[in-house]
Scaffold this motif. Structure first.
Motif, PDB file in Angstrom:
ATOM      1  N   ALA A 132      64.462  29.736  15.324  1.00 11.02           N
ATOM      2  CA  ALA A 132      64.186  29.763  16.758  1.00 11.02           C
ATOM      3  C   ALA A 132      65.369  30.336  17.531  1.00 11.02           C
ATOM      4  CB  ALA A 132      63.869  28.361  17.249  1.00 11.02           C
ATOM      5  N   LEU A 133      66.565  30.211  16.965  1.00 16.86           N
ATOM      6  CA  LEU A 133      67.747  30.637  17.714  1.00 16.86           C
ATOM      7  C   LEU A 133      68.162  32.056  17.389  1.00 16.86           C
ATOM      8  CD1 LEU A 133      69.892  27.385  17.511  1.00 16.86           C
ATOM      9  CD2 LEU A 133      68.344  28.142  19.316  1.00 16.86           C
ATOM     10  N   LEU A 134      67.478  32.662  16.462  1.00 17.92           N
ATOM     11  CA  LEU A 134      67.873  33.974  15.984  1.00 17.92           C
ATOM     12  C   LEU A 134      67.791  35.023  17.083  1.00 17.92           C
ATOM     13  CD1 LEU A 134      68.863  34.718  13.250  1.00 17.92           C
ATOM     14  CD2 LEU A 134      66.554  35.333  12.605  1.00 17.92           C
ATOM     15  N   ASP A 135      66.714  34.985  17.817  1.00 17.46           N
ATOM     16  CA  ASP A 135      66.560  35.922  18.925  1.00 17.46           C
ATOM     17  C   ASP A 135      66.951  35.213  20.216  1.00 17.46           C
ATOM     18  OD1 ASP A 135      65.636  37.767  17.230  1.00 17.46           O
ATOM     19  OD2 ASP A 135      63.510  37.540  17.762  1.00 17.46           O
ATOM     20  N   GLU A 136      67.222  35.998  21.207  1.00 16.90           N
ATOM     21  CA  GLU A 136      67.500  35.418  22.513  1.00 16.90           C
ATOM     22  C   GLU A 136      66.156  35.046  23.160  1.00 16.90           C
ATOM     23  OE1 GLU A 136      70.697  34.494  25.175  1.00 16.90           O
ATOM     24  OE2 GLU A 136      70.462  34.825  23.045  1.00 16.90           O
ATOM     25  N   HIS A 137      66.031  33.788  23.573  1.00 17.08           N
ATOM     26  CA  HIS A 137      64.791  33.369  24.219  1.00 17.08           C
ATOM     27  C   HIS A 137      65.099  32.845  25.612  1.00 17.08           C
ATOM     28  CE1 HIS A 137      62.164  33.897  20.812  1.00 17.08           C
ATOM     29  NE2 HIS A 137      63.048  33.292  20.044  1.00 17.08           N
ATOM     30  N   ARG A 138      64.076  32.714  26.395  1.00 21.48           N
ATOM     31  CA  ARG A 138      64.288  32.146  27.725  1.00 21.48           C
ATOM     32  C   ARG A 138      64.045  30.645  27.720  1.00 21.48           C
ATOM     33  NH1 ARG A 138      61.585  35.372  32.397  1.00 21.48           N
ATOM     34  NH2 ARG A 138      59.916  36.001  30.991  1.00 21.48           N
TER      35      ARG A 138
END
Ligand SMILES: Nc1ncnc2c1ncn2[C@@H]1O[C@H](COP(=O)(O)OP(=O)(O)OP(=O)(O)O)[C@@H](O)[C@H]1O
Ligand SMILES: Nc1ncnc2c1ncn2[C@@H]1O[C@H](COP(=O)(O)OP(=O)(O)OP(=O)(O)O)[C@@H](O)[C@H]1O
Ligand SMILES: [Mg+2]
Ligand SMILES: [Mg+2]
Lengths: 524, 292, 330, 330
Positions: free
Chosen positions: A175-181
């Motif tokens: 879940a933290l691999l990509d930048e999320h909002r």
């Protein structure tokens, strides 16, 4: 109820003191979810602001996970809408929500067992170089992300070969691999222990600092208290309200969740412990995990097993019970017993509740009755027939005595909320009335009210003259209910605490540092 | 009312049975066109059990005036055919006789033993009474068994030696592989006998690929058009062929119909010979339009 | 917990570590070669080995496709009859075109073969994924259909290739290039391509993911339907290539062409170390598996131990032993 | 949250609720009967239906066993050749005993059949569970072995049953009891017993649990090895019963006896609604599936629409459609 500064649940726009006002990064409006005639979530409206840590709490089965799945596209609402930064959005698949910047760390482990850690992390968004998958780079990034989380598994190991805790960390890494909002954590710490939890909390604070909104679900109210800017409470699928985090005590939270006053979490310790050895294990060895462990549990005693993840506690007992290769000399009530399989263990009167309820505990596609009776079928037999009426009676009994909450009796085990699955599993193990009960992580994913119930129940067991072994990663819980706690580290017993030495800090010391052994003066 | 003639034959699962199906259907078409009061129904079955089922189905739904059957195996079909006969149906049996010969009103047979024996005789002759031979057999059934028996009984006592014998399931591909292996195993082979022409095709390819010249004869059986053509063309390695014409089914159907509507009762036992097809008589056995 | 930086090098070592599990099929292959030599020294002759490996090319090529299907969690029982069907279509087309196109009919026919293969694969894929029918049953159905179609096309007999094309086409099976038989080259190319797609492309990753856990794949935004259908289409293409190599061998298609190949193909894949429940494909193991099967059959003929009636029994026993060897080498 | 006591009565209602998923195979069966009637009114005649159902008895009996194997997470491809092998052993034994035992040779032979079946099933079970070999491959191996053994026993020909026993044994297939053909009665008994064991006993529960999730079963104190092995043994017993009914029908065993029955059996089970991945078995669906298959074949014979060559294609299409009907009825 003396809860201060209640924020109106319906117009959650009203900011908690000290928090920035702005457009909600994610807004749920009138969200409802029904399965057939069953309403699981009804008319929930909630705003999530950027850079806030928003905890969602509620009893087992309150609808928390359902709500989170709705927000992240795993299921679609029956009614209601979502909007992001003021724009209506609709997700029919989780990858759409991810593309919009919403990631969910599932309560259950949702990874492909046969694939490597790296493959799982990058599934569906593989990195490529010149059209080819760039394994080297993915491995590097995976390793870095895992390192950040304190997960020590190799990025190339298969998920099926790593422990439950490591799997959870892999899920979080994903879940933290990509930048999320918006990042949603659904009980991320249920299978983690001290160090990992701290590291995760640090990471969550970093997310907040970067302006990312975090939704956080946990039954560990101390975590909620430390983390949450706002706390929303769900009860029976309805939003009770949203409160500023720092003003709520754990007792307040528990009251809001349950809707009534709560007694103390841990029951008064009873003097049921005797000096009569019930189960004694000598020289237990589980190749690769446990080296030469010996211990004894007495009639009427609650013996705790503490340790960091990977200390080998689960393996110790699985090895002893014939569930994995290992050797041990076992005596029960003074007589030697040979245990080569779980069946023999049960016949000898030893019950074991696994820590992996989904993978090893319950048949998720099966109804509750057959799940309940699976390991005690013989006692439901008359002639050759397994009596359904007795099974139904046992189920009704289990449902009421363990307070298993379900929306429909035709439900499959997999449709129960996580906490209720755990209670069903507990009922299943205790159904054959074992005289020694070994419970691995008894309250993983159990809400605070039910925890107290389970503790009470463990006490009932020892009061009846049984012996109980509790393996737990929650030191507080061990201190709260055990007569004695054995601490393991790297496959060996590193010490033992009881009475006045039984403090969280002593256990932590024994669990983590080899010098502690010396400091304790050889409690072994 | 139309007279119904049911024809029950094996499904077309290799060349020879395909020929049977072709000729049976040709007969049905011709007769149905020529005789308005006769209806010939052809049913194929992929196994003995299915053939029994088909018999039950055919006789359950209508009264059969005659049945022409090429049974999968003798033992297994005897009782079921008898059950049909007991309903008053005229029974014509083709190729494989039933174990109770009294059931057969008309029996028209090829001679599988002769197929093997005639081939063996030719080989003994051509090789001068001695030589090393490899044999490919089909699938384990009576036909295969009888041919092999005919062959082996005939070479007994001569200098012909069978180096090896293995199943190739009447399949060209398997025969190709098996022949490759024979060639690898035996540095010298005088002759090959594949008891069916489908297999012979595979054998010839393998021999051709190996470039070996020690193989003087490669013989098959059944009268496949491609092989008969070779005989006509005077092929050195395959100079003869043994017929086992699938067209015998057509003969049987016609004879049965003749019995049914003609004034001439046709009963008894007809045995088709298995004479060698040589360049001299090959043209008689050449049907370029048959699939076989 | 700061062991991370230290353990980083181990990670890449692991990547290239020797794995007994992966080596299983190759060990079994080596054991078989040794056994063969003991039984009959001719076994290791160049001609014999080259014949056997050339023969295994069809099954190997088809099995590369099957590795995709199986690792994506599917199964295809129709490949054997699909070979026959494609071979039939191809020969009919070539024969039809021979008068006008001359030798160009051969490449044209090959193109038709590939198109037919892709369509057959697509049909299987769509029935399995969109129709949501258990792959075993769906492809058992299409197996019957393809087999019936080739029987219909041949009237139960054979469709031989036109004499004018025969000689020109022959080398595709019998020819060599740099001393290596062409079918071996073709299957090597197919295997390299297969390994490339399965191990190096996004699609390969997703294929394994779909086989390992459909839900996880779906949640990761992977279209299970698309991925699995493509696996069947790849299978179709491989079958077409096998058919293209097959036709020149005997120059004909018959209703018995390719019979039971599906079982050989699946056996090759499983012996090669791919699990039937999906999630992991091993192309090179598959190739080893295909060669092993053909070697066993060859060994049966070259040895004199076994009655002709018992050949199948011994083959069965050897396959079971080969699988046991694999289990133990794990 | 005290809703529990209130909702208790719902339980028994749900238990007997109508389920479209379970009804699927029976709907398909009804559709087929209707279609058959349209094609040829004779189709629904008592004689024809009784013939067809009697015939489907073998596959039905074997498929009851297969329902156990498949729901325990296994697969058995060897059943077809096992029928042949057991039939061969039985006939040989009966013929050997006929001179001394007279007609008592028949029950003695039946006993031998059952013992042989149990042993064959045990062998399959042990190879799969103790040997840990993929069931597909393990039973493909034993399929070859049984087939080779019957070929060896018959020397490639047939073993007919002794004339002296023939007539006495015939009624086991051709006889009726109260107007109902004996094979139908036997398969009904087998199905009832199967349903009883699978749905009502401890073993049945365990069997499904092992198929659904091995780990859960193991952690619940169920021996996966024992449970799955017993499923194969049950399968062996069912095959033996089928062989006992088979022998009087054709009066002989041949190397081609029972060929491809394994595919029919698996198809019947799957059409009946049992999932190939295990965990759920439907005995009555299986029986419906076996009848459906035989009805399709019967329909092909009774109708005159289809070219002989295309029968298999039409059967394939009908099976796929039957599966689709099932999917949609869910
Ligand atoms: N697919 C489904 N069909 C029917 N009911 C369902 C389904 N999924 C969930 N439920 C029901 O919805 C209710 C809420 O479940 P949910 O998982 O959201 O609870 P939760 O608050 O996350 O609980 P926990 O703390 O125990 O994880 C439960 O009673 C559960 O049984
Ligand atoms: N199949 C496996 N192969 C290799 N390593 C494994 C395997 N299973 C577990 N491990 C490793 O073994 C160690 C012990 O596992 P585990 O976490 O179950 O111990 P534990 O003491 O029971 O911890 P806890 O119960 O708190 O999770 C861990 O380091 C884990 O990564
Ligand atoms: Mg939850
Ligand atoms: Mg543990």
């Amino acid at each position: 109820m003396s809860i201060a500064a209640r924020i109106d649940g319906d117009s959650a726009i009203a900011p908690a003191a000290g928090l920035p006002v702005g457009p909600a990064v994610l807004r749920a409006e009138g969200l409802s979810k029904q399965y057939g005639a069953v309403t699981v979530l009804s008319d929930v409206t909630l705003d999530i602001q950027p850079g806030e840590i928003h905890a969602i709490i509620g009893e087992n089965g309150a609808g928390k996970s359902t709500f989170m799945r709705l927000l992240s596209g795993y299921i679609e609402p029956t009614e209601g809408t979502l909007s992001m930064a003021g724009h209506r959005v609709r997700f029919s698949r989780p990858d759409q929500a991810q593309a919009a910047g919403i990631a969910l760390v599932h309560q259950e482990i949702l990874l492909a067992d046969a694939l490597s850690v790296t493959d799982n992390l990058f599934l569906g968004r593989e990195l490529t170089k010149g059209g080819l998958v760039d394994d080297a780079r993915m491995r590097r990034l995976a390793a870095a992300k895992l390192a950040e989380l304190g997960c020590e598994v190799s990025a190339t190991s298969l998920v099926r070969d790593i422990s439950l805790a490591d799997r959870q960390l892999v899920q979080i890494a994903r879940a933290l691999l990509d930048e999320h909002r918006v990042v949603i954590f659904d009980e991320p710490t249920a299978v983690l222990t001290g160090g990992e939890v701290e590291r995760l909390l640090t990471i969550i604070f970093e997310l907040k600092a970067r302006g990312i909104a975090v939704l956080y679900i946990s039954h560990r109210l101390d975590e909620v208290q430390r983390l949450a800017d706002k706390v929303s409470v769900l009860r029976d699928g309805k939003l009770v309200g949203t409160y500023p985090g720092h003003t709520l005590t754990q007792i307040d939270m528990a009251r809001l969740m349950v809707g009534r006053e709560l007694n103390a979490l841990y029951p008064q310790k009873q003097a049921t412990r005797t000096n009569e050895p019930m189960l004694s294990v000598r020289n237990a060895v589980v190749p690769g995990f446990v080296e030469d462990v010996s211990f004894t549990v007495h009639k009427g005693e609650i013996l705790g097993f503490a340790g960091m993840i990977g200390a080998g506690r689960t393996e110790l007992f699985e090895g002893m019970l014939g569930l994995r290769p290992g050797t041990a000399t076992v005596e029960l009530n003074g007589a030697p017993v040979r245990i080569r399989s779980q069946r023999e263990a049960m016949d000898a009167g030893i019950g074991y509740l696994t820590e992996d309820r989904k993978g090893k505990g319950l048949l998720l596609q099966e109804r509750l009755g057959p799940n309940l009776t699976l390991s005690a079928l013989a006692s439901f037999q008359r002639g050759l027939i397994v009596r359904r009426d007795r099974e139904a009676k046992a189920l009704a009994q289990a449902i009421s005595s363990y307070d298993i909450r379900l929306k429909s009796l035709g439900a499959r085990a997999g449709q129960l909320s996580g906490g209720n699955q755990q209670k069903l599993l507990l009922a299943k193990v205790l159904l054959s009335d074992p005289s020694v009960v070994i419970i691995d992580e008894p309250t993983r994913g159990i809400d605070i009210a039910n925890k107290a119930q389970i503790y009470g129940f463990i006490q009932d067991l020892v009061r009846q003259g049984k012996a109980c072994i509790v393996i737990s990663s929650e030191m507080q819980e061990l201190v709260g209910i055990c007569d004695r706690v054995i601490v393991m580290r790297e496959g060996r017993i590193s010490g033992e605490v009881s009475d006045e030495t039984m403090t969280e800090s002593n256990i932590a010391l024994l669990a983590t540092s080899s010098r502690a052994h010396v400091a304790q003066g050889g409690t072994k | 009312d139309k007279k119904v003639v049911a024809v029950s034959i094996p499904a077309a699962d290799h060349g020879w049975t395909a020929g049977v199906v072709y000729h049976a259907q040709a007969a049905a078409k011709e007769i149905n066109a020529a005789f308005p009061d006769v209806e010939v129904v052809v049913k194929t079955s992929p196994s003995a059990a299915d053939q029994v089922s088909a018999l039950e189905d055919l006789s359950a739904s209508r009264k059969l005036d005659a049945l022409v059957i090429l049974p999968y195996t003798s033992e297994e079909l005897t009782q079921p055919v008898k059950a049909i006969k007991d309903m008053g149906t005229f029974i014509t049996v083709v190729d494989r006789g039933l174990t109770d010969a009294s059931i057969q009103d008309l029996y028209l047979a090829g001679d599988n033993i002769a197929v093997g024996a005639n081939t063996a005789k030719f080989m003994i002759d051509k090789l001068g009474g001695k030589g090393d031979v490899v044999v490919l057999r089909g699938i384990p059934t009576v036909i295969d068994d009888e041919r092999i028996k005919g062959f082996q009984d005939t070479i007994k006592g001569t200098g012909i030696k069978v180096l090896d014998i293995q199943y190739a399931h009447w399949n060209s591909d398997e025969a190709f592989k098996l022949m490759q292996d024979y060639l690898a195993k035996y540095p010298h082979i005088d002759a090959v006998w594949a008891n069916d022409d489908d297999m012979l095709l595979g054998v010839l390819e393998a021999v051709k690929q190996s470039g070996r010249t020690d193989i003087k004869l490669a013989l098959g059986g059944n009268g496949m058009k491609d092989i008969v053509k070779k005989v006509i063309d005077g092929d050195a390695v395959t100079p003869v062929e043994t017929p086992y014409p699938p067209s015998m089914i057509k003969t049987a159907v016609y004879m049965t119909v003749a019995n049914l509507i003609g004034q001439a009762p046709v009963r008894g036992h007809v045995k088709l010979d298995a004479p060698l097809i040589t360049q001299a008589n090959a043209k008689e056995y050449y049907f370029p339009d048959s699939p076989f | 917990m700061t062991a991370l930086t230290q353990s980083a090098p181990t990670r890449s070592e692991r990547q290239y570590q020797f794995s007994w599990a992966d080596a299983g099929p190759f060990l079994a292959l080596a054991a078989l070669l040794a056994l063969g030599f003991l039984v009959n020294p001719d076994f290791l002759s160049v001609t014999n080995l080259s014949n056997v490996i050339t023969r295994s090319a069809y099954v190997a090529i088809i099995a590369v496709g099957a590795t995709f299907v199986i690792s994506s969690g599917g199964l295809d029982l129709s490949v054997g009859s699909m070979v026959a069907f494609i071979a039939g279509i191809t020969i009919m087309f070539m024969n039809m075109m021979a008068p006008s196109l001359g030798l160009w009919a051969i490449p044209a026919g090959m193109a038709i073969a590939v198109v037919t293969g892709l369509l057959c694969g697509l049909a299987n894929g769509v029935i399995v994924t969109v129709g949501k029918i258990e792959p075993f049953i769906a492809t058992l159905g299409t197996m019957g259909i393809f087999r019936a179609l080739i029987t219909y096309m041949t009237n139960g007999g054979t469709i031989p290739i036109d004499k004018s094309l025969r000689e020109a086409y022959r080398p595709v099976y019998f020819g060599t290039l740099g001393g290596i038989p062409i079918p071996i080259l073709i299957s090597a190319i197919v295997a390299v391509l297969g390994a490339f797609v399965l191990y190096k492309t996004k699609y390969g990753r997703r294929c394994a993911a779909v086989g390992a856990n459909e839900d996880v794949a779906r949640y990761s935004g992977i279209s299970v339907i698309k991925t699995r259908t493509i696996a069947y289409v790849i299978q179709g293409a491989c079958v077409a290539i096998a058919a293209i190599c097959y036709v020149p061998r005997l120059g004909a298609a018959t209703p018995t062409t390719g019979q039971l190949w599906e079982l050989q193909v699946i056996t090759a894949v499983v012996i090669g170390g791919t699990a039937l429940r999906g999630g992991k494909g091993r192309i090179w193991g598959t190739i080893a598996g295909a060669v092993i099967l053909e070697l066993i059959a060859n060994l049966m003929v070259l040895s004199d131990f076994v009655s002709e009636y018992l050949v199948a029994a011994v083959q069965g026993v050897i396959i079971i032993i080969a699988m046991l060897v694999q289990r133990f080498s794990k």
